[in-house]
Design a protein around this motif. Structure first.
Motif, PDB file in Angstrom:
ATOM      1  N   MET A 100       0.842  -1.196   0.000  1.00 23.19           N
ATOM      2  CA  MET A 100       0.000   0.000   0.000  1.00 23.19           C
ATOM      3  C   MET A 100       0.875   1.242   0.000  1.00 23.19           C
ATOM      4  SD  MET A 100      -2.945   1.229   2.719  1.00 23.19           S
ATOM      5  CE  MET A 100      -1.841   1.022   4.138  1.00 23.19           C
ATOM      6  N   LYS A 101       0.655   2.118  -0.962  1.00 25.19           N
ATOM      7  CA  LYS A 101       1.340   3.401  -1.014  1.00 25.19           C
ATOM      8  C   LYS A 101       0.421   4.467  -0.416  1.00 25.19           C
ATOM      9  CE  LYS A 101       5.019   2.158  -3.489  1.00 25.19           C
ATOM     10  NZ  LYS A 101       4.689   0.736  -3.673  1.00 25.19           N
ATOM     11  N   LEU A 102       0.995   5.329   0.421  1.00 25.13           N
ATOM     12  CA  LEU A 102       0.253   6.426   1.037  1.00 25.13           C
ATOM     13  C   LEU A 102       0.990   7.719   0.742  1.00 25.13           C
ATOM     14  CD1 LEU A 102      -0.614   4.717   4.440  1.00 25.13           C
ATOM     15  CD2 LEU A 102      -2.156   5.117   2.522  1.00 25.13           C
ATOM     16  N   ILE A 103       0.295   8.663   0.123  1.00 26.76           N
ATOM     17  CA  ILE A 103       0.920   9.867  -0.404  1.00 26.76           C
ATOM     18  C   ILE A 103       0.246  11.092   0.188  1.00 26.76           C
ATOM     19  CG2 ILE A 103       1.448  11.165  -2.511  1.00 26.76           C
ATOM     20  CD1 ILE A 103       0.449   7.586  -2.949  1.00 26.76           C
ATOM     21  N   LEU A 104       1.048  12.118   0.504  1.00 29.71           N
ATOM     22  CA  LEU A 104       0.512  13.391   0.981  1.00 29.71           C
ATOM     23  C   LEU A 104       0.154  14.249  -0.223  1.00 29.71           C
ATOM     24  CD1 LEU A 104      -0.151  15.295   3.335  1.00 29.71           C
ATOM     25  CD2 LEU A 104       2.222  16.112   3.219  1.00 29.71           C
ATOM     26  N   ALA A 105      -1.091  14.722  -0.247  1.00 27.70           N
ATOM     27  CA  ALA A 105      -1.633  15.422  -1.410  1.00 27.70           C
ATOM     28  C   ALA A 105      -1.049  16.825  -1.579  1.00 27.70           C
ATOM     29  CB  ALA A 105      -3.154  15.515  -1.293  1.00 27.70           C
ATOM     30  N   PRO A 106      -1.091  17.330  -2.817  1.00 26.36           N
ATOM     31  CA  PRO A 106      -0.689  18.712  -3.092  1.00 26.36           C
ATOM     32  C   PRO A 106      -1.860  19.657  -2.848  1.00 26.36           C
ATOM     33  CG  PRO A 106      -1.221  17.613  -5.151  1.00 26.36           C
ATOM     34  CD  PRO A 106      -1.405  16.590  -4.059  1.00 26.36           C
ATOM     35  N   MET A 107      -1.913  20.252  -1.666  1.00 27.56           N
ATOM     36  CA  MET A 107      -3.046  21.105  -1.292  1.00 27.56           C
ATOM     37  C   MET A 107      -2.641  22.572  -1.379  1.00 27.56           C
ATOM     38  SD  MET A 107      -4.448  18.878   1.928  1.00 27.56           S
ATOM     39  CE  MET A 107      -2.811  18.327   2.468  1.00 27.56           C
ATOM     40  N   GLU A 108      -3.073  23.234  -2.443  1.00 22.56           N
ATOM     41  CA  GLU A 108      -2.698  24.634  -2.647  1.00 22.56           C
ATOM     42  C   GLU A 108      -3.221  25.500  -1.510  1.00 22.56           C
ATOM     43  OE1 GLU A 108      -3.302  28.555  -5.283  1.00 22.56           O
ATOM     44  OE2 GLU A 108      -4.827  26.991  -5.218  1.00 22.56           O
ATOM     45  N   GLY A 109      -2.335  26.341  -0.975  1.00 23.63           N
ATOM     46  CA  GLY A 109      -2.719  27.235   0.106  1.00 23.63           C
ATOM     47  C   GLY A 109      -2.795  26.575   1.459  1.00 23.63           C
ATOM     48  N   LEU A 110      -2.488  25.290   1.544  1.00 20.64           N
ATOM     49  CA  LEU A 110      -2.546  24.592   2.832  1.00 20.64           C
ATOM     50  C   LEU A 110      -1.278  23.784   3.078  1.00 20.64           C
ATOM     51  CD1 LEU A 110      -4.040  23.765   5.374  1.00 20.64           C
ATOM     52  CD2 LEU A 110      -5.222  21.983   4.045  1.00 20.64           C
ATOM     53  N   ALA A 111      -0.985  22.836   2.202  1.00 19.20           N
ATOM     54  CA  ALA A 111       0.178  21.970   2.419  1.00 19.20           C
ATOM     55  C   ALA A 111       1.402  22.532   1.701  1.00 19.20           C
ATOM     56  CB  ALA A 111      -0.114  20.551   1.961  1.00 19.20           C
ATOM     57  N   ASP A 112       1.909  23.646   2.219  1.00 20.14           N
ATOM     58  CA  ASP A 112       3.124  24.222   1.666  1.00 20.14           C
ATOM     59  C   ASP A 112       4.339  23.542   2.286  1.00 20.14           C
ATOM     60  OD1 ASP A 112       3.213  25.246   4.223  1.00 20.14           O
ATOM     61  OD2 ASP A 112       3.269  27.344   3.624  1.00 20.14           O
ATOM     62  N   PHE A 113       5.512  24.083   2.026  1.00 18.75           N
ATOM     63  CA  PHE A 113       6.766  23.519   2.529  1.00 18.75           C
ATOM     64  C   PHE A 113       6.708  23.244   4.027  1.00 18.75           C
ATOM     65  CE2 PHE A 113      10.832  24.572   4.640  1.00 18.75           C
ATOM     66  CZ  PHE A 113      11.638  23.551   4.139  1.00 18.75           C
ATOM     67  N   TRP A 114       6.184  24.198   4.795  1.00 23.64           N
ATOM     68  CA  TRP A 114       6.219  24.083   6.250  1.00 23.64           C
ATOM     69  C   TRP A 114       5.257  23.015   6.763  1.00 23.64           C
ATOM     70  CZ3 TRP A 114      10.420  26.398   7.544  1.00 23.64           C
ATOM     71  CH2 TRP A 114      10.855  27.502   6.794  1.00 23.64           C
ATOM     72  N   VAL A 115       4.087  22.936   6.166  1.00 23.76           N
ATOM     73  CA  VAL A 115       3.130  21.904   6.566  1.00 23.76           C
ATOM     74  C   VAL A 115       3.614  20.530   6.108  1.00 23.76           C
ATOM     75  CG1 VAL A 115       0.781  21.045   6.232  1.00 23.76           C
ATOM     76  CG2 VAL A 115       1.174  23.460   6.733  1.00 23.76           C
ATOM     77  N   ARG A 116       4.154  20.449   4.891  1.00 23.21           N
ATOM     78  CA  ARG A 116       4.729  19.170   4.437  1.00 23.21           C
ATOM     79  C   ARG A 116       5.810  18.706   5.399  1.00 23.21           C
ATOM     80  NH1 ARG A 116       4.508  21.728  -0.755  1.00 23.21           N
ATOM     81  NH2 ARG A 116       6.748  22.141  -0.782  1.00 23.21           N
ATOM     82  N   GLN A 117       6.639  19.646   5.822  1.00 24.65           N
ATOM     83  CA  GLN A 117       7.714  19.308   6.736  1.00 24.65           C
ATOM     84  C   GLN A 117       7.165  18.786   8.054  1.00 24.65           C
ATOM     85  OE1 GLN A 117      11.671  21.529   7.202  1.00 24.65           O
ATOM     86  NE2 GLN A 117      10.360  22.571   8.665  1.00 24.65           N
ATOM     87  N   ALA A 118       6.177  19.478   8.605  1.00 27.73           N
ATOM     88  CA  ALA A 118       5.607  19.071   9.890  1.00 27.73           C
ATOM     89  C   ALA A 118       4.907  17.723   9.799  1.00 27.73           C
ATOM     90  CB  ALA A 118       4.629  20.146  10.383  1.00 27.73           C
ATOM     91  N   LEU A 119       4.135  17.511   8.726  1.00 29.91           N
ATOM     92  CA  LEU A 119       3.388  16.259   8.599  1.00 29.91           C
ATOM     93  C   LEU A 119       4.303  15.076   8.339  1.00 29.91           C
ATOM     94  CD1 LEU A 119       0.239  17.406   6.586  1.00 29.91           C
ATOM     95  CD2 LEU A 119       0.380  16.815   9.015  1.00 29.91           C
ATOM     96  N   THR A 120       5.361  15.280   7.560  1.00 29.05           N
ATOM     97  CA  THR A 120       6.262  14.161   7.293  1.00 29.05           C
ATOM     98  C   THR A 120       7.254  13.940   8.431  1.00 29.05           C
ATOM     99  OG1 THR A 120       7.719  15.604   5.986  1.00 29.05           O
ATOM    100  CG2 THR A 120       6.046  14.344   4.790  1.00 29.05           C
ATOM    101  N   ASP A 121       7.377  14.887   9.347  1.00 31.15           N
ATOM    102  CA  ASP A 121       8.167  14.635  10.554  1.00 31.15           C
ATOM    103  C   ASP A 121       7.558  13.498  11.368  1.00 31.15           C
ATOM    104  OD1 ASP A 121      10.146  16.530  10.177  1.00 31.15           O
ATOM    105  OD2 ASP A 121       9.242  18.034  11.509  1.00 31.15           O
ATOM    106  N   VAL A 122       6.217  13.408  11.377  1.00 30.14           N
ATOM    107  CA  VAL A 122       5.552  12.415  12.216  1.00 30.14           C
ATOM    108  C   VAL A 122       4.864  11.314  11.414  1.00 30.14           C
ATOM    109  CG1 VAL A 122       5.195  14.072  14.077  1.00 30.14           C
ATOM    110  CG2 VAL A 122       3.400  13.772  12.362  1.00 30.14           C
TER     111      VAL A 122
END
Length: 317
Positions: free
Chosen positions: A1-23
């Motif tokens: 199973m592959k699980l991918i973080l979506a490209p969410m314009e105006g929400l999942a920018d660099f900083w949110v991607r960083q925080a979510l992939t930290d955990v």
């Protein structure tokens, strides 16, 4: 199973991607779209939307980041895809799903789903422009105003040489209103041999299991549900522990420390409030915390509230 973080314009920018992939244990994530319109973009534009290009195209935790492009001109999209790869992009994703009116008015995003020949031409041009070692994928919705051309678009993507297709289970007209029509993704999956990734309205492990069952897709892309529960991806990997409220404030505290200085104080404070708005979907404690800081525009003044949040019991009293 592959699980991918979506490209969410105006929400999942660099900083949110960083925080979510930290955990969260994602296989990869996709950048916000880089809008391509009639010219070869300078490197600074790619770095703006995907700063990870400067760090090996990976997040702080080492999760790969694919660069997403949005546009309708095959030659220009191809040229910019090649530029992104020169800058270090490990993969290119093409956006045929954005529902934003501004984007659609300029023939970008979901409106192109009315023209499967254009979807094919753009995808094929990008595939030819980048080395064979670089994967090219496509993200689309079921359609623009309706889903009558969903299979046609999927076949166009397959014929153009894409490696996989991600499908958001709603049309542009349906926007983000529940439900997502996961069962309609199954019609696309059955019509092509490409791997299909299902996306849309996955907020809980139960949603994920229903999506897999109805779509027939094993692989999932998580969007707003990942923001509302940063550990959702791990729960889907059967790690055996649900997220606790006590897990959340340390993530927000680190996020706040990371984003201080990246915008005005009000903008930074707004980022934290935006995240709390999503978190309160699952935790009443987040709503209480949001009430405590909603009039605060000084990020430094917000930090103590995140460092010493109320317990679950206190929040419910």
């Amino acid at each position: 199973m592959k699980l991918i973080l979506a490209p969410m314009e105006g929400l999942a920018d660099f900083w949110v991607r960083q925080a979510l992939t930290d955990v969260g244990r994602y296989d990869w994530c996709v950048s916000e779209f880089v809008r391509v319109s009639g010219q070869l973009l300078p490197p600074r534009v790619f770095y703006r939307w995907c700063p990870e290009l400067k760090q090996g195209s990976r997040t702080r935790a080492g999760i790969p980041v694919h660069v997403q492009l949005l546009g309708s001109d095959p030659a220009c999209m191809a040229e910019n895809a090649a530029r992104a790869v020169e800058l270090g992009a490990p993969a290119i994703d093409l956006n045929f799903g954005c529902p934003a009116k501004t984007v659609n008015r300029h023939r970008g995003g979901a409106v192109l789903l009315d023209e499967p020949d254009v979807v094919h031409a753009v995808t094929a041009a990008v595939r030819r422009a980048v080395p064979s070692s670089i994967t090219v994928s496509v993200k689309m919705r079921l359609g623009n105003e309706e889903d009558a051309l969903a299979v046609d678009n999927a076949r166009a993507v397959e014929a153009a040489g894409a490696a996989w297709l991600t499908v958001h289970g709603r049309t542009k007209r349906q926007g983000y209103r529940p439900p997502a029509y996961w069962d309609r993704i199954s019609h696309i999956r059955e019509a092509i041999s490409l791997p299909v990734i299902a996306n849309g309205e996955i907020w809980t492990p139960e949603d994920a299991r229903r999506c897999q069952h109805e779509s027939g897709c094993q692989d999932l892309m998580l969007g707003r549900g990942a923001v509302a529960d940063p550990w959702l991806v791990n729960a889907l990997r059967d790690e055996g522990r649900a997220t606790r409220w006590e897990d959340i404030p340390p993530v927000l505290s680190r996020f706040l420390a990371d984003v201080i200085g990246t915008g005005t104080d009000a903008q930074v404070a707004g980022r934290v409030k935006q995240w709390l708005s999503y978190l309160r979907r699952q935790w009443p404690q987040a709503g209480v915390l949001l009430e405590q800081i909603k009039r605060e525009s000084d990020p430094q003044a917000m930090a103590p509230f995140l460092a010493a949040p109320m317990s679950g019991q206190a929040a419910s009293e």
